[in-house]
Scaffold this active site. Structure first.
Site, PDB file in Angstrom:
ATOM      1  N   LYS A 172      41.102 -21.968   4.051  1.00  0.00           N
ATOM      2  CA  LYS A 172      42.020 -22.778   4.857  1.00  0.00           C
ATOM      3  C   LYS A 172      42.821 -21.855   5.753  1.00  0.00           C
ATOM      4  CE  LYS A 172      46.230 -24.222   4.817  1.00  0.00           C
ATOM      5  NZ  LYS A 172      46.500 -24.298   6.257  1.00  0.00           N
ATOM      6  N   GLU A 220      49.336 -11.963  -1.108  1.00  0.00           N
ATOM      7  CA  GLU A 220      49.792 -10.943  -0.153  1.00  0.00           C
ATOM      8  C   GLU A 220      50.966 -11.559   0.584  1.00  0.00           C
ATOM      9  OE1 GLU A 220      48.651  -7.919   0.240  1.00  0.00           O
ATOM     10  OE2 GLU A 220      46.902  -8.093  -1.056  1.00  0.00           O
ATOM     11  N   CYS A 227      53.071  -8.125   8.739  1.00  0.00           N
ATOM     12  CA  CYS A 227      53.737  -8.036   7.433  1.00  0.00           C
ATOM     13  C   CYS A 227      54.189  -6.611   7.143  1.00  0.00           C
ATOM     14  CB  CYS A 227      52.793  -8.521   6.346  1.00  0.00           C
ATOM     15  SG  CYS A 227      51.198  -7.715   6.417  1.00  0.00           S
ATOM     16  N   GLU A 259      62.886 -10.394   6.075  1.00  0.00           N
ATOM     17  CA  GLU A 259      61.769 -10.234   7.016  1.00  0.00           C
ATOM     18  C   GLU A 259      62.005 -11.124   8.240  1.00  0.00           C
ATOM     19  OE1 GLU A 259      58.001 -12.116   6.045  1.00  0.00           O
ATOM     20  OE2 GLU A 259      57.008 -10.224   6.461  1.00  0.00           O
TER      21      GLU A 259
END
Ligand code: NAD
Length: 500
Positions: free
Chosen positions: A175, A250, A284, A385
């Site tokens: 997906k 992750e 990331c 982040e």
């Protein structure tokens, strides 16, 4: 052209509900495609197809070298269609076409690498403690895998999951992010062209909260592999509890990039720019948290500023563009909010901090390269982040302080540092609590080396041999070549087990 549909059990299908979604180019908001918007029923059909392909189909039963042959063909097809894939990725994400080409080369390498690994797993002969026995540890495919990927590196992230799962003999339901599905659809088509049997690769489209959640919850899925944000990662863990499926996550990062006073300053500035402004910081492992030793701090910041002022924003296909837009209006607002938070927290804005004024960029989701100095560990702009083109600079005085402060984060994806001192290289690289540590470099990853995070940056590993092992179970096979009576239960007289 690749059908703009979902791919289930070897067929291109629309959403059962008939719903669709527009896919938008973040550079000019042009609608570049309309794709089905699936829901739970579509995800269930794809899982059922993968289940059949795994439980009764040829793929898990082929030899590793046969599977490797298919993956090698797929790598060749990706190279053949590199330009088409790169253009699709640029139109879908806004990144420069040069970056997209580089992604496609890396993706073909990933399939080649795992093609090579598919026939290398020979298991292990165990030294059995019992005479006349054989003990073997063999690896087998884990089964049906749900795979959920994010929008920042749509096909690269998908390939880190597809290639090792297929090499191991699993059947997958992929997906992609609902906003960036186009290159994943194209590679799904290429997987069929490469001869991978129907039902082994299924691609479903739709929102995470329904299609993604169905994959995470399904009792017919044996492993869920997810790349995305920490909050979603938490939901995946909860959803996976029902059948105790295996989980590979992750998640995000806030990655310190440390420059010691003895570093080559110009080189470190050059890599610091790459570390944070590649793909407008939507990485990331972006080195968005710079830590610079006090004796070179001002020189470093001046050099960084002067190069940041020259970064050219523009369309991904325009000659000379160095940085494209952010992915969406919603994400642009999030990045803007973080710039405001940084100011409120007392960080000193040295450049950017807003959308560009250039009318040529008006329709795109652009944010200027932004620098904050005078930052401290406790600021949200340093701890959270942002996933955008904002870099913060903190000053430090010594090595121990730098390591302690760098480790003072909830995340643990990657870190980097610059020094010429060989003793320090060893000390600092071992002391940093991150899944990857780069020394005199930044943001390097490749098929052969493991990738993944400590702490809240995730669990499990992608890439390398470790990435393949995630998709396997270890089975112990034990054979007694000469069974002799044990006589533990119900034996009489001399035959009775004496308990010794
Ligand atoms: P996201 O978590 O919003 O979405 C990622 C994927 O999960 C999408 O496909 C989405 O549809 C799906 N999803 C959303 N809610 C779900 C749910 N409840 N159940 C199942 N699936 C669900 O992340 P994003 O905004 O697409 O990507 C950005 C994030 O990804 C950042 O935090 C970034 O750090 C992270 N990321 C990590 C790595 C890594 O290697 N560690 C690589 C790339 C991106």
């Amino acid at each position: 052209m690749t059908p703009r549909k979902m791919y289930v059990d070897g067929k291109w299908v629309d959403a059962r509900s008939g719903k669709t979604r527009e896919i938008i180019n973040p550079f000019d908001q042009e609608v570049i495609a309309r794709v089905p918007e699936g829901d739970r029923a579509d995800a269930r059909a794809a899982v059922a197809a993968a289940r059949r392909a795994f439980d009764g189909g040829p793929w898990p039963r082929m030899t590793g070298s046969e599977r490797g042959g298919h993956l090698r063909r797929l790598a060749r097809l990706i190279r053949r269609d590199r330009e088409e894939l790169a253009e699709l990725e640029t139109r879908d994400t806004g990144k420069t076409v040069e970056e997209s080409r580089w992604d496609m080369d890396g993706i073909a390498d990933i399939f080649d690498y795992y093609a090579g690994l598919a026939d290398k797993e020979s298991g292990e002969v165990i030294a059995s403690p019992f005479p006349r026995t054989t003990s073997l540890a063999v690896r087998e495919p884990v089964g049906v895998c749900g795979q959920i990927s994010p929008w920042n590196y749509p096909l690269l992230q998908a390939s880190w999951k597809m290639a090792p799962a297929l090499a191991a003999g699993c059947a997958i339901v992929m997906k992609p992010s609902e906003i960036t599905p186009l290159t994943t659809l194209k590679v799904t088509e290429l997987a069929a062209e490469a001869g991978i049997p129907a039902g082994v690769v299924n691609t479903v489209l739709g929102p995470g909260a329904t299609v993604g959640a169905e994959l995470a919850e399904s009792h017919d899925v044996d492993l869920i592999s997810f790349t995305g944000g920490v909050e979603t990662g938490r939901k995946i863990i909860q959803a996976a509890a029902g059948n105790v499926k295996k989980i590979a996550l992750e998640l995000g990062g806030k990655n310190p990039h440390i420059v010691f006073g003895d570093a080559d300053v110009d080189m470190a500035v050059d890599y610091a720019l790459n570390g944070v402004f590649f793909h407008a910081g939507q990485i990331c492992s972006a080195g968005a948290r710079l830590m610079v030793q006090e004796d070179i701090h001002d020189r470093f910041v001046d050099a960084l500023l002067s190069r940041m002022q020259r970064i050219r924003l523009g369309g991904g296909f325009e000659e000379g563009t160095e940085m494209g837009p952010l992915i969406s209006a919603e994400h642009l607002e999030k990045v803007e909010r973080y710039a405001a938070i940084a100011r409120e927290e007392g960080a000193r804005l040295r450049l950017g901090g807003k959308r560009p004024d250039d009318p040529a960029l008006r329709k795109g989701f652009f944010f200027l390269p932004t620098l904050f100095t005078d930052c401290t560990d406790d600021m949200r702009i340093v701890r959270e982040e942002v996933f955008g083109p904002i870099v913060t600079v903190e000053k430090f005085s010594g090595e121990v302080e730098a390591v302690d402060r760098a480790n003072n984060t909830d995340y643990g994806l990657a870190a980097g540092f610059w020094t010429r001192n060989p003793d320090r290289i060893h000390r600092v690289s071992r002391a940093l609590r991150f899944g990857t540590v780069w020394v005199n470099d930044f943001n390097v990853y490749f098929a052969q080396a493991p990738w993944g995070g400590y702490k809240r940056s995730g669990m499990g590993r992608e890439l390398g041999r470790a990435g393949y092992e995630e998709y396997t179970e270890i089975k112990h096979i034990y054979q007694n070549h000469d069974p002799r009576p044990v006589n533990w239960f119900g034996a009489t007289g001399d035959e009775a087990h004496d308990g010794g």
